[in-house]
Write a protein that holds these residues in place. Sequence first.
Motif, PDB file in Angstrom:
ATOM      1  N   GLU A  27      38.108  44.639  43.926  1.00  0.00           N
ATOM      2  CA  GLU A  27      38.794  43.380  43.587  1.00  0.00           C
ATOM      3  C   GLU A  27      37.734  42.319  43.336  1.00  0.00           C
ATOM      4  O   GLU A  27      36.842  42.127  44.160  1.00  0.00           O
ATOM      5  N   ASP A  28      37.820  41.646  42.176  1.00  0.00           N
ATOM      6  CA  ASP A  28      36.792  40.659  41.842  1.00  0.00           C
ATOM      7  C   ASP A  28      37.143  39.246  42.290  1.00  0.00           C
ATOM      8  O   ASP A  28      36.308  38.354  42.195  1.00  0.00           O
ATOM      9  N   ASP A  48      42.132  46.586  41.667  1.00  0.00           N
ATOM     10  CA  ASP A  48      42.717  45.529  40.856  1.00  0.00           C
ATOM     11  C   ASP A  48      42.805  45.982  39.401  1.00  0.00           C
ATOM     12  O   ASP A  48      42.011  46.803  38.947  1.00  0.00           O
ATOM     13  N   MET A  62      42.572  44.017  36.503  1.00  0.00           N
ATOM     14  CA  MET A  62      41.547  43.395  35.657  1.00  0.00           C
ATOM     15  C   MET A  62      40.250  43.278  36.438  1.00  0.00           C
ATOM     16  O   MET A  62      40.194  42.585  37.457  1.00  0.00           O
TER      17      MET A  62
HETATM   18 CA    CA Z   1      40.765  40.784  38.785  1.00  0.00          CA
END
Ligand code: CA
Length: 252
Positions: free
Chosen positions: A30-31, A74, A76
């Motif tokens: 997850e970014d 996630d 994206m």
């Molecule tokens: Ca993301």
Amino acid sequence: MSVFTGKVAQGAELPQSGDNTQVMRILVVEDEERLARLISRVLAEEGYAVETEANGREALMRALADEYDLLIVDWMLPDLGGVQLVKRLRAAEVGTPAIMLTARDQIEDRVAGLDAGADDYLPKPFAFPELLARVRALTRRPWSEVKDGAILGAGDVTLDPVRHVVRHGGETVDLTAKEFALLATLLQRPGQVFTRSVLLDTVWGASPEVYANVVDLYVSYLRKKLDGDGNASHIRTVRGVGYTFEPQPGAR
Ligand code: CA
């Protein structure tokens, strides 16, 4: 060392349950830093050993190189999107269960995620008890009740719960974690009819957000992998009820 793994990093304090369960290792990809931290903390409090990764490509390398019990991915991500990440893992025959996180809640996206080899799907924003329920469902091993790791089999299909190997007519069949769990459940009682809701409960933990035809979808995946062209299917549909494993004599 990350603060989130503090509780489980001490060997002496590993939670011990009667059946000698090991600590589950989870990779959170997850970014969004804040969300990644929150998820890690919540999971660590439940006794999971959690690692985080913000970059899709790095996560792929880690998941290929290391053994995790679960991936939370996630949709994206920088460098490599979540769907591509899961797709590449499956192509490399890594069947680690994966939950996709995404703001999108279109049915097509769910199917795209599941088609890529994800095992579950959780739309953002989500409540943490919901995430924990999904995590428990995916780290459950319905086939672990099999005594002494006995190999399950019927007709020309065998399943080894310990080595996680399925063979059809002597050939190895590559299954994802959920496909494996579904087949293991059916193979525990060949000929017995399992209803969709029982399969949903046993294999997916009856997560209410999992749409009901996920069972049908996975039966179709299993058939594609197990049945040869033009042969009778190993899994019979019992109309209006559910499914049963039907042993087929080996074709060779
Ligand atoms: Ca993301």
